[in-house]
Write an enzyme that holds these catalytic residues in place. Structure first.
Site, PDB file in Angstrom:
ATOM      1  CB  ALA A  68      -0.946  -0.007   1.200  1.00  0.00           C
ATOM      2  CD  GLU A  69       5.904   0.952   2.612  1.00  0.00           C
ATOM      3  OE1 GLU A  69       7.071   1.347   2.488  1.00  0.00           O
ATOM      4  OE2 GLU A  69       5.481   0.365   3.623  1.00  0.00           O
ATOM      5  CG  ASN A  70       6.203   1.131  -2.505  1.00  0.00           C
ATOM      6  OD1 ASN A  70       6.860   2.166  -2.576  1.00  0.00           O
ATOM      7  ND2 ASN A  70       6.577   0.100  -1.769  1.00  0.00           N
TER       8      ASN A  70
END
Length: 243
Positions: free
Chosen positions: A136-138
């Site tokens: 999710a962070e990417n």
């Protein structure tokens, strides 16, 4: 450069080592297939009673090769499907190896690399190893049955904390949550994994029966594959959307 896969057997315990220090042991199609081949070698050797997977250098596995992921954004749907499936197949194959399996997490396990660690029956980690969902962070939806693997290892709340909120764990904190069985100093990790594996590995026939019974009776056989299919379309969408 492609991560190579080393294979050796020590006292009835097979060791699979991801060896691509320059890429932090990332997986592309070639290394994923080499991992599948190593699992095949385990299954056909009747003297092997357990298997350990680990990484060379300071990382366990940094996940899918970044160049390979980048190419998926412009790939045709059928090409993206096959490319993702080649990665899924690698850690799914390790999860289905016929002997009891251990992941010795010596360093960072990121994204698909975390999936690979979660596919093992038991995980040991270096105290300072990092377990990083990294999806999710990417801007990427998890794939490969990520939520299922997290939930079966440590429960629904852990699956949410890591898979949805992107929480990272050290090896020591992962042991506290139950995501890994034990955390030890990195210098002691290989010895700890070998020590855990050797007793059951001495009787390979029984070891294979135990592994089969464990998996059949604790997890519905279709659950992982169903989770892969649920996540696949959303992961393909997340990789191809404009950002």
């Amino acid at each position: 450069m492609t991560t190579s896969v080393r294979f050796d057997v020590r006292s009835n315990v097979a060791w699979i080592t991801l060896d691509g220090v320059d890429t932090r042991n990332s997986l592309d199609r070639n290394s994923a297939q080499a991992l599948v081949d190593a699992c095949d070698a385990v299954d056909v050797d009747p003297s092997v009673g357990a298997v350990v997977i680990t990484g060379a250098g300071s990382a366990f596995c940094s996940g899918a090769d970044r160049a390979a992921l980048g190419n998926l954004a412009s790939a045709q749907p059928h090409e993206a499907y096959e490319a993702l499936d080649s990665l899924y197949r690698a850690f799914r194959r390790f999860g289905e190896v016929t002997v009891p399996s251990i992941a010795a997490i010596n360093g960072a396990a990121v994204g698909a690399g975390l999936n690979l660690a979660l596919s093992a029956d038991v995980r040991l980690a270096a105290e300072d190893a990092l377990l990083v969902p990294g999806f999710a962070e990417n801007g990427i939806h998890p794939g490969g049955g990520h939520f299922h693997l997290l939930e079966r290892a440590a429960g629904r709340q852990a699956a949410a904390a890591l898979g949805v909120f992107g929480h990272r764990l050290t090896g020591a904190s992962a042991a506290d949550t139950g995501l890994v069985w034990d955390a030890v100093p990195v210098a002691d990790l290989e010895e700890a994994a070998q020590r855990l594996a050797e007793p059951v590995a001495r009787d390979p026939e029984l070891a294979r029966a135990l592994a089969n019974s464990l998996r059949l009776t604790t997890t519905p056989p279709c659950a992982w594959q169903a989770a892969i299919e649920v996540e696949r379309a959303r992961q393909m969408w997340s990789l191809s959307r404009p950002r």
